[in-house]
Design an enzyme around this catalytic site. Structure first.
Site, short mmCIF file in Angstrom:
data_model
loop_
_atom_site.label_atom_id
_atom_site.label_comp_id
_atom_site.label_asym_id
_atom_site.label_seq_id
_atom_site.Cartn_x
_atom_site.Cartn_y
_atom_site.Cartn_z
N TYR A 188 -2.76 -1.14 10.26
CA TYR A 188 -2.62 -1.65 8.68
C TYR A 188 -1.35 -0.95 8.11
CZ TYR A 188 -3.87 -1.78 4.07
OH TYR A 188 -3.92 -2.01 2.54
N SER B 226 0.84 -1.31 -0.05
CA SER B 226 0.00 -0.04 -0.02
C SER B 226 0.79 1.34 0.20
CB SER B 226 -0.84 0.00 0.92
OG SER B 226 -1.49 1.27 1.38
#
Length: 236
Positions: free
Chosen positions: A141, A128
């Site tokens: 996360y 990400s």
């Protein structure tokens, strides 16, 4: 790109991005597509009569399941580590699931399946853009993807002598279940997958597949502290 002679294994194949990877592989005539997910029932609609597709039940956090998968499949050309989770928890909240799945689970798969990769094969890890800067409202996360970013760099070095390439995809928000209900501009999964294979074909080992990820990458190169401060406002 032409995948006619390629065997591909995709984890997290039941999710929005995973299904887009499967659809791309079918459309571009992959020789074999192993579609893996924890709940195999969610994969049933992927076969659709295509003999290239094989459904595999796989919990990537279960080492024995990963070993069993490795024992029953043949040689693969591309391993796509797409399985992941976002707990949406901040750093002082009590959960380890982001690290268990995104980091340790992916590492389990790579440890077992790198031996199955053909020469000139490839691993594609989906991380990400938050691997490069933390969004505190999704602090765990972000941290897990940062850890996977570092592991991906280590894998690239470890596997280079075997002529196995390691790619990292650092997307921004994607229109999948993971971002459902979050008001933000999102890229379509199909757009991300197209960009991934374009990057793979051009040997871009770090792939920023959408406008948001490119914008954040550019901002980080100029003023990383400003990006950090802007992202910190997520918990204000």
């Amino acid at each position: 790109m032409n995948l006619k002679n390629k065997t591909i294994l995709i984890t997290g194949a039941s999710g929005g991005l995973g299904k887009a990877f499967v659809a791309y592989a079918i459309k571009h005539h992959a020789k074999k597509i192993y579609c893996c997910a924890k709940d195999i029932a969610l994969l049933n609609n992927l076969e659709n009569g295509d003999t290239a597709v094989e459904l595999c039940s796989l919990d990537i956090t279960d080492k024995e399941q990963v070993k069993h998968l490795a024992s029953k499949i043949g040689e693969i050309d591309i391993l796509i580590n797409n399985a992941g989770v976002n707990s949406t928890k901040r750093v002082f909240e009590d959960t380890a699931i982001d690290f268990e799945i995104n980091v340790l689970g992916t590492l389990n798969v790579c440890r077992e399946l790198n031996h199955k990769l053909a020469k000139q094969g490839a691993i594609i890890n989906i991380t990400s853009i938050l691997a490069l800067t933390n969004l505190p409202i999704n602090g765990l996360y972000s941290a897990s993807k940062s850890a996977l970013h570092s592991l991906t760099q280590a894998m690239r070095a470890e596997l280079a002598p075997k002529a196995i390439e390691v790619y990292e995809v650092l997307p921004g928000p994607i229109d999948t279940k993971m971002t459902k209900g979050q008001p933000m501009e999102k890229s379509k999964p199909e757009e991300i997958v197209d960009a991934v294979f374009e990057g793979y074909e051009n040997k871009n080992y770090e792939i920023f597949p959408d406008p948001f990820s490119k914008m954040i990458k550019e901002a980080l190169s100029k003023d990383p502290l400003s990006v950090e401060k802007n992202f910190a406002q997520s918990i204000c």
